[in-house]
Scaffold this motif. Sequence first.
Motif, mmCIF file in Angstrom:
data_model
loop_
_atom_site.group_PDB
_atom_site.id
_atom_site.type_symbol
_atom_site.label_atom_id
_atom_site.label_comp_id
_atom_site.label_asym_id
_atom_site.label_seq_id
_atom_site.Cartn_x
_atom_site.Cartn_y
_atom_site.Cartn_z
ATOM 1 N N TYR A 1 75.794 37.884 18.301
ATOM 2 C CA TYR A 1 76.940 38.793 18.363
ATOM 3 C C TYR A 1 78.220 37.964 18.299
ATOM 4 C CZ TYR A 1 73.543 42.260 19.854
ATOM 5 O OH TYR A 1 72.460 43.092 19.917
ATOM 6 N N VAL A 2 79.166 38.414 17.490
ATOM 7 C CA VAL A 2 80.384 37.629 17.270
ATOM 8 C C VAL A 2 81.606 38.485 17.571
ATOM 9 C CG1 VAL A 2 79.275 36.184 15.539
ATOM 10 C CG2 VAL A 2 80.515 38.234 14.811
ATOM 11 N N THR A 3 82.703 37.816 17.923
ATOM 12 C CA THR A 3 83.972 38.491 18.168
ATOM 13 C C THR A 3 85.036 37.932 17.225
ATOM 14 O OG1 THR A 3 84.898 36.913 19.764
ATOM 15 C CG2 THR A 3 83.327 38.551 20.614
ATOM 16 N N ASP A 4 86.203 38.542 17.293
ATOM 17 C CA ASP A 4 87.337 38.016 16.520
ATOM 18 C C ASP A 4 88.060 36.919 17.279
ATOM 19 O OD1 ASP A 4 88.733 39.382 18.475
ATOM 20 O OD2 ASP A 4 89.758 40.754 17.112
ATOM 21 N N GLY A 5 87.461 36.465 18.398
ATOM 22 C CA GLY A 5 88.061 35.409 19.190
ATOM 23 C C GLY A 5 89.301 35.840 19.942
#
Length: 375
Positions: free
Chosen positions: A61-65
Amino acid sequence: MTLTKQKIGFQHVGSFLRPNGLKQARRAYDDGFLTRKDLTEIEDEAIKDLIINQKEAGLKYVTDGEFRRSYWHLDFFWGFEGVEHIHYGEGYHFAHEETRDDTARLEGKISFNPITHPFIRDFDFVKSVTDEIGGVLPKQTIPAPSQLYIELIRGDNLQKVQEFYPDQNDLIHDIQKAYHDAIIAFYDEGARVIQLDDCSWGLFLDENFLKTDEGKAYANSGIQDTFIELNNGALQDLPEDLTINTHVCRGNYHSDFAFSGGYGPVADELFAKENVDSYFLEYDSSRAGGFEPLAKVSGDKNVVLGLITSKSGKLEDRQNIIDRIHEASQYIPLDRLWLSTQCGFASTEEGNVLSEQQQWDKLKLVKSVIDEVWK
């Protein structure tokens, strides 16, 4: 709310250090040298690069930081109808530093509008990138409803609350509805994992504060019940395939902290009653206390142990981390435990005091321990 039972998957709490080029672009925009369109294009490129790097690091799972935000929480609040951005005249007081003085204050009744709230467009972009590159899924992080509540009643901000909401029950209702509408909007755009970041419990953990007359009054005020009412009310009647996690934080600003103390004083409310799937908990130092309160985590909810600090670049001893995971499993089964950093690397745009390479080294350590402990 039906609690999902899917595996947590390798994921980061949320924020990453902003690249220097992005920081410079934001300053240029603030100074009037870049248009909003120019800044958005630079943000888009930085976020796309970040997502690719997260995929290469093995994240599921990744985020936009949180690259488009100045703060982990205030930018989301400012997107609601009825909430304005003002300067308070005083920042948040951390152990060794004071933050900038921005805050969120009421200027009307609270509501959510998917057309005007920028986070919906922001999520759409992340989803478009993950769809394009494949192999990873988007995760959306937002501050908890209880976090908005304590910001609105902070000091002089309370006067505006009393002006627009003479009855607190109406305030609670509108916060719950605004959040529920926002969560459904994220879901409709494809979000299946949403994380509520929450520092509102921190004061209950701080033994020094609780010894003061103000602290004793706060502890006996019933506000823990209000936090649970706010958060659970926002999470009612959500789709069964939507995972809701929460990250309970003691403050994370420029590698500094705000609160100390174990989870015992909030375990009966937070761990037993909050309707989330997983708790991301800070356990990176002795300030967090022992694992005993984890026995209060109800049902089949998971706990993600934040044993790896994001506040410094020094790598932890690998075997010590593994030993502490097994120590925690005395209070909650190993198959309901997981591992992460204790917080993000940049809860505000200032970022913590470590390098970009060090943040990736931290995540590499997290993944290698997960692979070993949970096969």
